[in-house]
Each structure stands twice: as C-alpha cells, then as structure tokens.
Design a protein around this motif. Sequence first.
Motif, PDB file in Angstrom:
ATOM      1  N   ARG A  88      36.517  27.396  20.355  1.00  0.00           N
ATOM      2  CA  ARG A  88      37.060  26.885  21.615  1.00  0.00           C
ATOM      3  C   ARG A  88      37.939  27.969  22.230  1.00  0.00           C
ATOM      4  O   ARG A  88      38.995  28.305  21.680  1.00  0.00           O
ATOM      5  CB  ARG A  88      37.870  25.605  21.354  1.00  0.00           C
ATOM      6  CG  ARG A  88      36.979  24.445  20.948  1.00  0.00           C
ATOM      7  CD  ARG A  88      37.730  23.207  20.493  1.00  0.00           C
ATOM      8  NE  ARG A  88      36.748  22.176  20.146  1.00  0.00           N
ATOM      9  CZ  ARG A  88      37.026  21.055  19.485  1.00  0.00           C
ATOM     10  NH1 ARG A  88      38.261  20.803  19.101  1.00  0.00           N
ATOM     11  NH2 ARG A  88      36.072  20.181  19.221  1.00  0.00           N
ATOM     12  N   GLU A  92      41.278  24.178  23.549  1.00  0.00           N
ATOM     13  CA  GLU A  92      41.162  22.800  24.021  1.00  0.00           C
ATOM     14  C   GLU A  92      39.708  22.329  23.914  1.00  0.00           C
ATOM     15  O   GLU A  92      38.791  23.034  24.345  1.00  0.00           O
ATOM     16  CB  GLU A  92      41.623  22.700  25.481  1.00  0.00           C
ATOM     17  CG  GLU A  92      43.109  22.939  25.678  1.00  0.00           C
ATOM     18  CD  GLU A  92      43.954  21.806  25.112  1.00  0.00           C
ATOM     19  OE1 GLU A  92      43.481  20.656  25.110  1.00  0.00           O
ATOM     20  OE2 GLU A  92      45.081  22.085  24.672  1.00  0.00           O
ATOM     21  N   GLN A  94      36.313  20.494  24.775  1.00  0.00           N
ATOM     22  CA  GLN A  94      35.585  19.921  25.908  1.00  0.00           C
ATOM     23  C   GLN A  94      35.137  18.525  25.471  1.00  0.00           C
ATOM     24  O   GLN A  94      34.459  18.370  24.467  1.00  0.00           O
ATOM     25  CB  GLN A  94      34.370  20.779  26.248  1.00  0.00           C
ATOM     26  CG  GLN A  94      34.669  22.234  26.530  1.00  0.00           C
ATOM     27  CD  GLN A  94      33.433  23.082  26.390  1.00  0.00           C
ATOM     28  OE1 GLN A  94      32.360  22.675  26.826  1.00  0.00           O
ATOM     29  NE2 GLN A  94      33.555  24.251  25.773  1.00  0.00           N
ATOM     30  N   SER A  96      33.285  14.896  25.508  1.00  0.00           N
ATOM     31  CA  SER A  96      32.008  14.308  25.899  1.00  0.00           C
ATOM     32  C   SER A  96      32.207  13.184  26.902  1.00  0.00           C
ATOM     33  O   SER A  96      33.175  12.418  26.825  1.00  0.00           O
ATOM     34  CB  SER A  96      31.291  13.752  24.667  1.00  0.00           C
ATOM     35  OG  SER A  96      30.145  13.017  25.032  1.00  0.00           O
ATOM     36  N   ALA A 355      34.062  15.097  21.152  1.00  0.00           N
ATOM     37  CA  ALA A 355      33.929  16.348  21.890  1.00  0.00           C
ATOM     38  C   ALA A 355      32.445  16.603  22.162  1.00  0.00           C
ATOM     39  O   ALA A 355      31.570  15.909  21.642  1.00  0.00           O
ATOM     40  CB  ALA A 355      34.542  17.491  21.097  1.00  0.00           C
ATOM     41  N   LYS A 356      32.171  17.573  23.008  1.00  0.00           N
ATOM     42  CA  LYS A 356      30.793  17.923  23.338  1.00  0.00           C
ATOM     43  C   LYS A 356      30.195  18.787  22.229  1.00  0.00           C
ATOM     44  O   LYS A 356      30.863  19.648  21.663  1.00  0.00           O
ATOM     45  CB  LYS A 356      30.737  18.696  24.651  1.00  0.00           C
ATOM     46  CG  LYS A 356      31.158  17.902  25.872  1.00  0.00           C
ATOM     47  CD  LYS A 356      31.069  18.772  27.115  1.00  0.00           C
ATOM     48  CE  LYS A 356      31.513  18.012  28.365  1.00  0.00           C
ATOM     49  NZ  LYS A 356      31.420  18.851  29.581  1.00  0.00           N
ATOM     50  N   ASN A 361      32.942  25.250  21.350  1.00  0.00           N
ATOM     51  CA  ASN A 361      33.646  23.971  21.285  1.00  0.00           C
ATOM     52  C   ASN A 361      33.909  23.497  19.859  1.00  0.00           C
ATOM     53  O   ASN A 361      34.097  22.309  19.615  1.00  0.00           O
ATOM     54  CB  ASN A 361      32.880  22.880  22.044  1.00  0.00           C
ATOM     55  CG  ASN A 361      33.793  21.769  22.531  1.00  0.00           C
ATOM     56  OD1 ASN A 361      34.974  21.997  22.802  1.00  0.00           O
ATOM     57  ND2 ASN A 361      33.270  20.565  22.635  1.00  0.00           N
ATOM     58  N   ASP A 515      26.783  14.832  29.925  1.00  0.00           N
ATOM     59  CA  ASP A 515      27.751  15.862  29.583  1.00  0.00           C
ATOM     60  C   ASP A 515      27.486  17.150  30.349  1.00  0.00           C
ATOM     61  O   ASP A 515      28.372  17.976  30.488  1.00  0.00           O
ATOM     62  CB  ASP A 515      27.701  16.151  28.083  1.00  0.00           C
ATOM     63  CG  ASP A 515      28.438  15.098  27.280  1.00  0.00           C
ATOM     64  OD1 ASP A 515      29.225  14.351  27.872  1.00  0.00           O
ATOM     65  OD2 ASP A 515      28.214  15.018  26.069  1.00  0.00           O
ATOM     66  N   ALA A 519      29.514  24.179  28.368  1.00  0.00           N
ATOM     67  CA  ALA A 519      30.554  24.792  29.200  1.00  0.00           C
ATOM     68  C   ALA A 519      31.178  25.993  28.515  1.00  0.00           C
ATOM     69  O   ALA A 519      30.982  26.200  27.334  1.00  0.00           O
ATOM     70  CB  ALA A 519      31.621  23.751  29.520  1.00  0.00           C
TER      71      ALA A 519
END
Length: 519
Positions: A88, A92, A94, A96, A355-356, A361, A515, A519
């Motif tokens: 990450r 932080e 990301q 979902s 989370a995603k 991530n 989602d 990212a």
Amino acid sequence: MSDWLEARLFRAAGNLIDGWAWLSGEASAAVIGKAVGSTRNRPHPWSSFSDYTCWQGLTDRSYLARHLPPVDVPVQPDPERVRALFARPDGEAQISRKSTCLFPAFAQYLTDGFLRTVPGQVDRTTSNHEIDLCTLYGRTPAQTRALRLKSEEAGRRGLLKSRMDGAEEFPPFLYATGTKALSDPEFAILDAPLVDEALPQAQLDTLFAIGGDRANSTPFTAMMNTLFLREHNRIARHLQTLHPDWNDERVFQVARNIVIVLFIKIVVEHYINHITPMPFSLRADPSVAWHAEWNRPNWMTVEFSLLYRWHALMPDAIAWPTGDIPLRGFIANNAPLLAVGLDAAFSAAASQPAAKLGARNTAAALLHIEDRAVLQARTNRLAPYNAYRVAFGMEPARDFSEISSNPQIAATLQDLYGDPDHVEFYPGLMAEDRVKDSPLPGLLLRMVAVDAFSQALTNPLLSEHVWNEATFTPWGFDLIKRTSKLGDVLARNVPHRGPTPVEMTQADWRYGDPDGPVA
C-alpha cells in the motif's frame, strides 16, 4: 445506453431468471459448464513430482497437480523489488465497494481445508483434495476420533467435543491454562497449530483444539469453525431424538454427511454468488456434475494453492465491538471471539468493508507473505502469467496496459519484467484489473471458477447414487435444501440473533457500482 440503465436492465434480467425455478437451474448449469470448460479437464498430465508425465505423478496425491508443465522463467526480479507491486503506497487500504470482511473470512476458512502445502516443501501437500471440512473434523480418522466425544449416553451420541462458556458453545481449548501441556492427551494426534513459536502464553491459552492447523489463525477463522461445530452438535442431538436406536457412530456419521453438504451449498450459493458478476443466483445442483465431462477425481494444483493468496482483502485494522484491533493483534488470538461471542463476531465481519483485492493494497503486516508466494511460484517453476491466460481461453497481454489500466501498476510491471511475456504468474494475476461487478481480477476469477465448481460439485456426497434421503435422512435432506447462506446456520446456533445481516456483499452495493480497476 447509460451505465445506470445498463445496470438496472442487467439486474432486472437476473431477477427474472431467479423467479423461474426451471430457468434459474438452466442458467446456473450453463454458467457452471462454461466456466469449467474454459480449460483442460482433470487428470492433469503434470504434477510437482517431476518435469514429465509418469505413474507416480499421476497417482501420488501427496504431490500437487499442475495446470501447465514447469518452465524456467527468464526474468525473476529480487522479491524485495516485486514487493513494491503489492505494498500500500501510502499505508492506507483501498476499500472495496462490494465486499464485507465476511468474504475473506470465509475464503480463508474454506481454502485452509484443502490448500495445504508442507512448510519447507512447497511441492508437497497434506491435502485430502476434497471440501470435507477437515478444519472441523480433522484430516485423518485418528484426528477425527480425538475430536469426538464418543459417548453412548442418550443426548451425547455423535457429538464433537466442546465446552460451554455461559450460553455459548466453543471448541475445547488445546492447552491447559498457563501451560503448553495439552488439555486432553488425545489432542496429541492433531496437527499442531501454525503459529509463531514465541506466541505469548495468554494467546496460547485461547487456541482451540480443532481439526485444522490454520483454523486458529484469526478470530474470523475460529468463529467459522465454532459455527460448524455448533451446527454439527445441534444436528446430532436432533438425529438422536428422531432415531433413538442409533448408536454414537451412526449419529456422528450422518451428522457429518449433513454438515459437509451444508458447507458446500454455502460455498456455491453464498460465497461464489458473491464472487460472480452474474445478476442471477447460481445453484448448488449436484445433478449438473453427474454426467459432465469434467467430473473427475479432485486433485489440488500448484497454481490453485497460489492464486488464493488474497492478503490484500484485509484492512489495516479490524473493527471489533470492543474496539479496533490492529491486524498484527488479530493473528493467532481467539480472545476477541471469546470476549464478544459468535453472533457479535459474525456481525463485526459482516459490518466492515473488506479492502480491494489487487496490486498496491497489501497491508504491511502481510507483505512478507507476498514474498513467500513469489518464491513458492519460482520453486515450483510456474509458467509465466501470459501462458495461463492462453491456457484458460484468454488472449495474451501484448502491452502492460492490457494487464492493468492503472499507469503506475503498468509502469511497475514494465520496470520489473520489461516484456509482458516475462511477467510471472502470481504478480500478473494480482496486478490485473478487477472484473466489473466482481471483487476478483479477470484471470483469477476464471481460474477460481474452474476449480471451485469442478471440485465442489464432484464431492462424493453429491454423487448420483448418494444424494438422497437414505444418506442424510429425510429431515437432514430437507435441512440441506433450506440452507444456502451462513446466516441460515448462524440463526440456528446463537442464543439471540442480532439485527446485522450476515452477508459478504455490502447492503448498499448495486450492480454497476463495482470496485473498478486496480488503483
């Protein structure tokens, strides 16, 4: 057509299909058949035993099967450099838009039952290669015997060992309080829990005596095991009232039959339905597999044991009724579950967004496990990412932007590998964009579908001449038909069920609200 209107029409079509039992069954069978048919059927000609086809490789299931033969990948960057693809970047998570933490909680408990590489020997496995709830019942008959109460007393026949904490039933503790001595000598046959050797005594005191060496890994996996222990004992007690002439052995075996199939139904009708982007619900109809070409004995693959490393789904801290718990403090510690009870634990998992899944991530506390996944793939000499795209009916990626639409991820891949054909299996798998309306990336989704359907619906208990009331009793057969979600089981096994829906999908998620790309 606007995305909003397209999503509404998509879901309306799904509702129509779900409303017709016959149409729903046909649609479900078509999706399952197409998913499993995207690649070659078992048995695979290769295994982790050797680089070539041989008798032991085709029969010795202590080795893992392989979808593709081993190769020497030409580009293998230092794992420290590959780690940048997973970390990450700003610390932080990301979050979902679709999944709750109940999704990774169930995924881990499910896969810990059959994806069992031997520590230090990543080409070997102790798996039974079945969805058999060995996390609850143990891998071997000797382990099962150690976990059973084994009593012929009325009301105690067929039960698993357990302990009461007020109105809550839990598995027995593995260790006697304040010591490393087993609480029951019979537990010596169980697989030792995979925990840090330096685990504090206070955490050791909370570990349960259960069938799986990984089922104590977090309160989430422990709560799953506790739920199915309660369901087994509840079913066994009811079977005794229906069949007072049955002995302990028969009550236990029939209850086990029922619980395993309940679990498989939840795998398909709750878990896979969360994963699939389809607007209608897939059904766990055993007849789909009875005469299918892909109905072959189960054999877990090297690739399957790697593609389920879904560490990115975990947020940095778990929101718990007693206060947020940092991820490191949530490992090998059942105290949070014991403090709040089963219903509150499930409600916490279903209330918090996951989370995603994807690149950039993974929480800092889990990055070292990503390193191990990269090295495990190399030790097993897995073919590059593009080879698996082709093997599963997809076009190979010719540009890094075809793997990820995120410029930073594409640039990182280019810096690491130079050519899309050199991208390694595991990094490429996790770097892909997620599929619209699914929490999974494209190749990963396709590979999960192949193995999930072809290894869940081929369970012996679902076979044509076993799937009947004689195997499960009329009462048990009806219970199976009435169960499709974890919440169905939880409601039967908690003193007072709270108002939180026990769902893997967030309550306000809608089709067309995915989602998005990694990212």
